[in-house]
Design a protein around this motif. Structure first.
Motif, PDB file in Angstrom:
ATOM      1  N   GLU A   1      63.465  57.403  22.424  1.00  0.00           N
ATOM      2  CA  GLU A   1      64.563  58.341  22.219  1.00  0.00           C
ATOM      3  C   GLU A   1      65.857  57.712  22.698  1.00  0.00           C
ATOM      4  O   GLU A   1      65.932  57.163  23.786  1.00  0.00           O
ATOM      5  CB  GLU A   1      64.303  59.611  23.024  1.00  0.00           C
TER       6      GLU A   1
ATOM      7  N   GLN B   1      64.252  66.474   9.183  1.00  0.00           N
ATOM      8  CA  GLN B   1      64.643  66.275  10.574  1.00  0.00           C
ATOM      9  C   GLN B   1      66.147  66.456  10.747  1.00  0.00           C
ATOM     10  O   GLN B   1      66.928  66.087   9.858  1.00  0.00           O
ATOM     11  CB  GLN B   1      64.224  64.874  11.034  1.00  0.00           C
TER      12      GLN B   1
ATOM     13  N   ASN C   1      50.512  71.156  15.874  1.00  0.00           N
ATOM     14  CA  ASN C   1      51.793  71.383  15.207  1.00  0.00           C
ATOM     15  C   ASN C   1      52.949  71.477  16.200  1.00  0.00           C
ATOM     16  O   ASN C   1      54.043  71.000  15.948  1.00  0.00           O
ATOM     17  CB  ASN C   1      51.746  72.651  14.358  1.00  0.00           C
TER      18      ASN C   1
ATOM     19  N   GLN D   1      61.440  75.715  13.827  1.00  0.00           N
ATOM     20  CA  GLN D   1      62.819  75.347  14.141  1.00  0.00           C
ATOM     21  C   GLN D   1      62.903  74.403  15.350  1.00  0.00           C
ATOM     22  O   GLN D   1      63.961  74.234  15.925  1.00  0.00           O
ATOM     23  CB  GLN D   1      63.654  76.627  14.357  1.00  0.00           C
TER      24      GLN D   1
ATOM     25  N   TRP E   1      58.778  70.887  14.394  1.00  0.00           N
ATOM     26  CA  TRP E   1      58.699  70.333  13.047  1.00  0.00           C
ATOM     27  C   TRP E   1      59.984  69.608  12.622  1.00  0.00           C
ATOM     28  O   TRP E   1      59.960  68.802  11.706  1.00  0.00           O
ATOM     29  CB  TRP E   1      58.385  71.448  12.036  1.00  0.00           C
ATOM     30  N   VAL E   2      61.088  69.939  13.250  1.00  0.00           N
ATOM     31  CA  VAL E   2      62.353  69.323  12.813  1.00  0.00           C
ATOM     32  C   VAL E   2      62.865  68.271  13.796  1.00  0.00           C
ATOM     33  O   VAL E   2      63.898  67.652  13.562  1.00  0.00           O
ATOM     34  CB  VAL E   2      63.445  70.381  12.553  1.00  0.00           C
ATOM     35  N   HIS E   3      62.140  68.114  14.927  1.00  0.00           N
ATOM     36  CA  HIS E   3      62.526  67.066  15.881  1.00  0.00           C
ATOM     37  C   HIS E   3      61.292  66.242  16.230  1.00  0.00           C
ATOM     38  O   HIS E   3      61.003  65.990  17.388  1.00  0.00           O
ATOM     39  CB  HIS E   3      63.117  67.675  17.159  1.00  0.00           C
ATOM     40  N   GLN E   4      60.563  65.822  15.220  1.00  0.00           N
ATOM     41  CA  GLN E   4      59.265  65.181  15.440  1.00  0.00           C
ATOM     42  C   GLN E   4      59.357  63.888  16.240  1.00  0.00           C
ATOM     43  O   GLN E   4      58.418  63.501  16.909  1.00  0.00           O
ATOM     44  CB  GLN E   4      58.588  64.910  14.089  1.00  0.00           C
TER      45      GLN E   4
ATOM     46  N   GLN F   1      61.684  63.256  18.607  1.00  0.00           N
ATOM     47  CA  GLN F   1      62.424  63.433  19.853  1.00  0.00           C
ATOM     48  C   GLN F   1      61.695  64.412  20.774  1.00  0.00           C
ATOM     49  O   GLN F   1      62.199  65.508  21.041  1.00  0.00           O
ATOM     50  CB  GLN F   1      63.830  63.955  19.556  1.00  0.00           C
ATOM     51  N   PRO F   2      60.488  64.025  21.257  1.00  0.00           N
ATOM     52  CA  PRO F   2      59.666  64.959  22.029  1.00  0.00           C
ATOM     53  C   PRO F   2      60.378  65.521  23.261  1.00  0.00           C
ATOM     54  O   PRO F   2      60.235  66.718  23.569  1.00  0.00           O
ATOM     55  CB  PRO F   2      58.442  64.122  22.415  1.00  0.00           C
ATOM     56  N   GLU F   3      61.150  64.676  23.927  1.00  0.00           N
ATOM     57  CA  GLU F   3      61.810  65.119  25.162  1.00  0.00           C
ATOM     58  C   GLU F   3      62.839  66.215  24.860  1.00  0.00           C
ATOM     59  O   GLU F   3      62.862  67.269  25.489  1.00  0.00           O
ATOM     60  CB  GLU F   3      62.510  63.909  25.769  1.00  0.00           C
ATOM     61  N   GLN F   4      63.672  65.913  23.850  1.00  0.00           N
ATOM     62  CA  GLN F   4      64.703  66.885  23.435  1.00  0.00           C
ATOM     63  C   GLN F   4      64.060  68.151  22.879  1.00  0.00           C
ATOM     64  O   GLN F   4      64.548  69.249  23.090  1.00  0.00           O
ATOM     65  CB  GLN F   4      65.578  66.245  22.356  1.00  0.00           C
TER      66      GLN F   4
ATOM     67  N   LYS G   1      62.910  70.270  25.718  1.00  0.00           N
ATOM     68  CA  LYS G   1      64.073  70.908  26.346  1.00  0.00           C
ATOM     69  C   LYS G   1      64.532  72.098  25.493  1.00  0.00           C
ATOM     70  O   LYS G   1      64.801  73.186  25.995  1.00  0.00           O
ATOM     71  CB  LYS G   1      65.202  69.874  26.467  1.00  0.00           C
ATOM     72  N   LYS G   2      64.557  71.881  24.177  1.00  0.00           N
ATOM     73  CA  LYS G   2      64.982  72.953  23.287  1.00  0.00           C
ATOM     74  C   LYS G   2      63.995  74.118  23.337  1.00  0.00           C
ATOM     75  O   LYS G   2      64.394  75.281  23.342  1.00  0.00           O
ATOM     76  CB  LYS G   2      65.105  72.423  21.852  1.00  0.00           C
TER      77      LYS G   2
ATOM     78  N   ASP H   1      64.781  76.150  26.270  1.00  0.00           N
ATOM     79  CA  ASP H   1      65.988  76.952  25.998  1.00  0.00           C
ATOM     80  C   ASP H   1      65.640  78.177  25.148  1.00  0.00           C
ATOM     81  O   ASP H   1      66.079  79.289  25.415  1.00  0.00           O
ATOM     82  CB  ASP H   1      67.035  76.111  25.255  1.00  0.00           C
ATOM     83  N   LEU H   2      64.838  77.942  24.118  1.00  0.00           N
ATOM     84  CA  LEU H   2      64.507  79.041  23.204  1.00  0.00           C
ATOM     85  C   LEU H   2      63.691  80.118  23.921  1.00  0.00           C
ATOM     86  O   LEU H   2      63.884  81.315  23.706  1.00  0.00           O
ATOM     87  CB  LEU H   2      63.752  78.512  21.977  1.00  0.00           C
TER      88      LEU H   2
ATOM     89  N   GLU I   1      71.696  75.930  32.079  1.00  0.00           N
ATOM     90  CA  GLU I   1      70.919  74.676  32.124  1.00  0.00           C
ATOM     91  C   GLU I   1      69.549  74.950  32.715  1.00  0.00           C
ATOM     92  O   GLU I   1      69.414  75.699  33.652  1.00  0.00           O
ATOM     93  CB  GLU I   1      71.650  73.626  32.968  1.00  0.00           C
TER      94      GLU I   1
END
Lengths: 141, 1020
Positions: free
Chosen positions: A2, A32, B466, B552, B555-558, B560-563, B566-567, B570-571, B1020
């Motif tokens: 990343e 993505q 998933n 959301q 599946w859309v940040h496949q 970027q596991p860390e991010q 984090k998201k 947040d959710l 945060e």
């Protein structure tokens, strides 16, 4: 690996019937996009008030996206028409108080436009990323 | 008949079967829905877009499929076929054979691991063999039931027991059962509805098309899959031979339709002209405007609502239309194709294309043919299931009804209408057994949580891999435990699996939870399921929120596991903040007055009134004139040859003598208050009535050229042409000629020549739509004239002959009998004059390229059907909309063809669009079936998330009153504040955003909840 780059935080108000479904479809299709959006589901883009957008900027959002059904396709007949007028006014107000217009974005994305949703997410993120963090309305004590 | 059964068998899980099943299940009947494939959805699920709105087909269909799949009173039998139906109306015994699925639907979570690991790749029949799937498969992404199935034809284990079995090894829930066997179901039902649908014509028998020999010749069904995002090319338009994006595409119309010589199908398939235009439009959307799209056709048949406008738009956008029948498709270099055809002037032309699409026709499926044979249901000459002019969904076998394309080629809205009509006929037969075999879900009483501080439970889902493959679910769960108000957080492999759901209900009770957050997939599909769990656990279902960490996030940040983790946190934090501020909401409902108002006593209005009255619902039938029958009294016969008069007399007699029908002559509707379930309507004589539903069937008018309404627009191509209509006795409109047929047909026998002019007042800029009925009506009249005097010359001046469906046989007959067809276009209009006391008609023959003159004994004008001028006023009273053409506008052009956007109000007949009598009757019955879904209940549910006014803050400015699209907000004149009618409010929140004083809010979707989520998003 990343890459560590600054990720803006963008609050996205999406209408339940079109744009939220479009965002789901982006996922189903595995398009993505950057992890910058914090999506809030609202019944209709017509529900989005100036208050909500300003609150997001006050809380520290670097950008705001509002997205609804295409004009003419509103699930609630005319809600997105009100949104369109209201948000256009709000945009000029934000500009007037010194907020870059690129931070506030409005789009129309249907339930079948997953790809377009991912594109908009990317586009908005890059625009906001280029501007850097938004501190205009954030109170720092 | 003894007490009838309260259940119905529906055969076929396409859109028609699904609609019939839903209408019946929603009005008190138990339905067995039998589908031969592994999932419902039928042909519509295979389409990419639908005309004329370009809606995504799967998207609009999917909610209906989900409702069907979840319905407590629909028993879905997939992979099943009906073996026999014995007995009589009200009491049939049905035998159904269900083939093994090899997958336990109770256990399968549709995680897809089995298909991922299955080593056997096989042709995907859903994609018509254009792509591959595995031997264990999901029929399509939105399949209902969303369960895998094993194809026994290809499965390695089933063919060689002991080998492979990989799916069973990897299935996380042990759902695979490779020893599954066939099941036999014996069902007792009161009625049977057949909706077996159609097969597309197989063009490989037509050698000249090159289908099967040249890879870049595809059928229109293939092309739908090539356009579809879920298809083999993921919506990227590629031609099969070399995956190249085609830049020159041709569509050949009438492949397997209107072709007695080679295809043995004389009828027109009704839908191909429109779908070809749609495909051309969508292909250019996909692959760019530089794609040339050429459609080769005989007559352009765009006879439905908004179709002609779609055609005009496509033409303006540069899609090329050639009136020619291609006689050879031959190969050229690099997989390209050469079309050889004769143009209208008879010149032979050759043109090269990258790809050719064959617009294949519709025919009854061979399995449906066998089924009809087994059930003793009669077929017509074209091998469709035979029906009657005046009873459009009734087969020859009592108690067995038919709907959809199985009785004649037809489009989706017509199929949906017939499906509702078939449901109506079943109800008419079985109404005594309503609610006898249905089940209702019982919930425990709800705990009052108002006084409690939030006690939130968070359930985080792995969704197999998933979510967990990207997001660190354990980390998110640990994080959730520390959020304010959270008393418990758990992670689950599949939160939606039955055992986890049961566990969740237990956890809610044991820990005294009063708020729940599920972090998993999208609320659009799963919120109802979890909300039901809350109710089962005894808390209000609105104390719930979902965090969408799959569709959301993972599946859309496949990458970027860390991010993504984090998201996800947040959710979850946002959902927790929001749900903590939610309150229990009432399950709103509105009591129902079990009576109907029907406006308009033409054939549609009378049919609708009788359909409801026969089931025991009182009906008030309001007619502005002093007689029944509307325009139908002027009709001689239907296109099937049945005389209208005896039918109409019988119908009128039934209406007038019916104990449940109160006919009110000479009155109109003057005011309407209330909403679904509780309308209060005032009539023009001052009387008032309460009713639960309304059906508007006010009809349309015949356009009369002589009455001067024609040329309001000076740019009209016809100018102020009146054709001497009204001025000379030898000029008739179609209805006027019908009058002569009824009263004094012999007066016409002496005539030597008759001329018809088509499209008088239709398909012109001021009235762009096609009037649908006139071609058929005019040709039938021409045939009647030939009956009266076989030596009479009959000339038809036409633009396109639109004898759609089986009406085509009239056109064939007319040609065979020597009726002369001369085409005209807007640049060469026929001219009508007087000469020596008689008429002279001059036209331009495009084939001979010269003018021709006729001196007919009489002239017939196939004049337009136009909407009534006063229809807007009535629509406004019921808060209904009109289309651009001033016909009444249904809620959805494809899937809700008889509903208005206003709940509880339905439409039928010509106020919707011009249509022949059989279609008007079907639509009236459909409207009655839709109305019965309300009238059969004591109360109807209403929106719970509604607007609420804080009267202390409200200044009475009235902005919300003007904004509300549903007229749900009104001013209280005494208190000078806004008042919300929760029965009308749909919860859009437009008023909330519009309020200047922050006085109006949306329950659980107010600023309090939304801003809490916004603020939480930025913590945060």
């Amino acid at each position: 690996m990343e890459t560590k780059k600054w990720e803006p935080r963008i609050v996205a108000f999406l209408c339940n019937w079109c744009s939220y479904a479009g965002a789901d479809l982006a996922g189903v299709s595995r398009y993505q996009y950057p992890p910058s959006l914090r999506i809030i589901r609202v019944p209709c883009s017509g529900r989005v008030s100036a208050n909500m957008v300003l609150d997001a900027l006050k809380s520290g959002a670097d950008g705001v996206l509002v997205s609804g059904c295409h004009p003419g396709d509103c699930h609630y007949i005319s809600g997105n028409m009100y949104a369109r007028r209201r948000l256009a006014l709000l945009k000029s107000l934000l500009e007037f108080i010194g907020i870059e217009p690129e931070r506030f974005n409005v789009s129309w994305i249907s339930a079948s436009e997953g790809k377009q949703f991912a594109e908009v997410a990317r586009e908005v993120t890059e625009k906001v990323r280029a501007l850097g963090p938004a501190r205009h309305l954030v109170k720092d004590f | 008949m003894a007490a009838p059964k309260g259940s119905v068998l529906v055969v076929g899980g396409g859109i028609a079967g699904v609609q019939a099943a839903l209408d019946l299940a929603n009005s008190g009947f138990y339905v067995h829905l039998v589908e031969s494939t592994a999932a419902i959805g039928g042909r519509m699920a295979q389409l990419d877009k639908t005309f004329p709105t370009n809606d995504c087909s799967a998207c609009i269909l999917s909610p209906k499929l989900v409702e069907c799949g979840r319905h407590l009173n629909i028993n879905l039998l997939t992979l099943s076929d009906v073996e026999s139906v014995e007995g009589e109306p009200g009491a049939f015994r049905v035998v159904v054979r269900q083939r093994p699925r090899y997958v336990d639907t109770e256990k399968c979570l549709a995680c897809g691991t089995c298909a991922e690991k299955c080593p056997k790749k096989v042709p995907d029949d859903f994609n018509l063999g254009l792509g591959k799937r595995k031997a264990v498969y999901l029929r399509f992404p939105q399949a209902v039931p969303l369960k895998y199935a094993i194809d026994p034809e290809y499965c390695i284990y089933i063919n060689k027991p002991g080998r492979c079995g990989m799916c069973a090894k990897v299935c996380p829930t042990g759902a695979i059962n490779l020893e599954d066997t066939e099941k036999k179901h014996v069902l007792d039902v009161g009625a049977v509805i057949l909706a077996p649908g159609f097969s597309a014509f197989d063009p490989s028998v037509l050698d000249y098309t090159g289908y099967g020999r040249f890879p870049n010749v595809v059928t229109s069904m293939d092309f739908e899959r090539l356009l579809s995002p879920s298809g083999p090319t993921e919506g990227h338009l590629q031609r099969p031979s070399d995956k190249k994006e085609p830049k020159r595409i041709a569509w050949l119309q009438c492949i397997g339709s209107r072709d007695i010589n080679r295809a043995c199908h004389g009828y027109c398939s009704s839908v191909c002209c429109m779908y070809a235009i749609k495909q051309a439009v969508i292909a250019r959307e996909h692959a760019g405007k530089d794609v040339s799209a050429d459609i080769f056709y005989m007559d352009m048949r765009t006879h439905g609502k908004e179709f002609e406008a779609y055609y005009n738009r496509a033409s303006d956008e540069g899609i090329a239309f050639h009136r020619a029948r291609v006689h050879t498709v031959s190969p050229a270099a690099d997989g390209d194709l050469v079309l050889r055809y004769a143009d209208e002037q008879g010149r032979v032309r050759e043109e090269e294309f990258d790809m050719v699409v064959l617009s294949v026709g519709l025919e009854l499926d061979s399995r449906a043919l066998d089924l009809a044979g087994r059930l003793g249901v009669a077929l017509d000459a074209d091998n469709f299931i035979a029906t009657d002019t005046f009873r459009p969904v009734v087969t020859n076998r009592p108690g067995v009804y038919v709907c959809g394309a199985a009785s004649e080629p037809k489009d989706i809205p017509q199929s949906v209408m017939e499906a509702s009509a078939a449901a109506l006929e079943a109800q008419r037969l079985l109404h005594g057994a309503r609610w006898q075999e249905t089940r209702t879900k019982e919930f425990p009483p709800e705990r009052d949580v108002h006084a409690e501080p939030p006690r939130i439970g968070v359930f985080v889902c792995h969704c197999g891999i998933n979510i967990a493959g990207v997001v660190d679910v354990k980390d998110v769960t640990e994080y959730a435990k520390g959020l304010p108000g959270v008393v418990i957080a758990q992670d689950n492999l599949f939160t939606c699996s039955q055992d986890t759901i049961d566990q969740m209900a237990k956890t809610i009770r044991e820990h005294g939870l009063n708020r729940v957050v599920v972090a998993s997939c999208t609320p659009r599909t799963h919120e109802p399921l979890f909300q039901e769990t809350l109710r089962e656990a005894g808390i209000n279902k609105f104390l719930f929120e979902m965090a969408n960490i799959r569709d959301q996030d993972s599946w859309v940040h496949q990458n970027q596991p860390e991010q993504a983790t984090k998201k996800a946190k947040d959710l979850v934090r946002m959902a927790v903040a929001k749900v903590a501020r939610k309150q229990p909401l009432p399950y709103n409902s509105v009591p129902v007055f079990k009576s109907a108002l029907v406006v308009g006593a033409g054939v549609a209005g009378m049919s609708a009134a009788l359909s409801l009255a026969d089931q025991g619902f009182p009906v008030t039938l309001v007619e502005r004139k002093d007689r029944l029958g509307g325009h139908a009294v002027k009709f001689y016969r239907t296109w099937q040859g049945a005389e209208v008069k005896p039918f109409l007399e019988n119908l009128s007699r039934q209406v007038l003598s019916h104990e449940n029908i109160n006919v009110r002559f000479g009155v109109t509707v003057s005011d309407v208050e209330g909403s679904v379930g509780r309308f209060h309507t005032t009539l023009s004589d001052g009387s008032a009535l309460d009713h639960g539903v309304a059906i508007l069937a006010v009809g349309a008018e015949s356009y009369k050229p002589g009455k001067g309404t024609f040329a309001r627009d000076a740019s009209s191509p016809w100018g102020r042409e009146t054709f001497f209509h009204g001025a000379r006795p030898d000029v008739y409109t179609l209805l006027e000629l019908d009058q002569v047929f009824i009263k004094d047909p012999s007066s016409l026998s002496g005539a030597n020549q008759a001329v018809f002019i088509h499209c008088v007042g239709s398909r012109i800029p001021e009235r762009p739509y096609c009037s649908r009925v006139c071609c058929t009506h005019a040709i039938d009249q021409a045939l009647k004239l030939k009956e009266l005097n076989p030596d009479m010359d009959v000339i038809m001046l036409y633009r396109d002959i639109r004898t759609y469906g089986q009406r085509e046989k009239l056109y064939q007959e007319a040609r065979a009998k020597g009726i002369l067809f001369v085409r005209y276009d807007l640049d060469h209009l026929p001219k009508v004059g007087e000469e020596g006391g008689g008429l002279v008609v001059q036209a331009h023959d495009p084939v001979l390229d010269m003018d021709v003159r006729f001196n007919p004994d009489f002239l017939v004008l196939a004049s337009a059907v136009r909407p009534r001028d006063d229809v807007g006023g009535l629509a406004k009273l019921f808060k209904c909309a009109l289309s651009e053409d001033n016909f009444m506008l249904e809620a959805h052009m494809k899937l809700r063809p008889v509903d208005f956007a206003t709940d509880g109000v339905y439409l039928a007949g010509l106020c919707h669009y011009p249509k022949p009598m059989d279609e008007a009757i079907a639509q009236a019955q459909a409207a009655a079936a839709r109305a019965a879904t309300v009238l059969s209940r004591d109360e109807v549910p209403a929106e719970s998330v509604t607007a609420e006014v804080d009267t202390r803050k409200c200044t009475g400015c009235g902005v919300c009153v003007r904004i509300c699209p549903y007229h749900a907000v009104s001013p209280d004149p005494a208190l000078r504040v806004a008042v919300v009618d929760t029965g009308l409010c749909k919860g859009c929140g437009a008023c909330v955003a519009g309020c200047r004083s922050d006085a109006i809010t949306l329950k659980n979707m107010g600023n309090e909840q939304i801003l809490a989520a916004v603020d939480a998003a930025m913590e945060e």
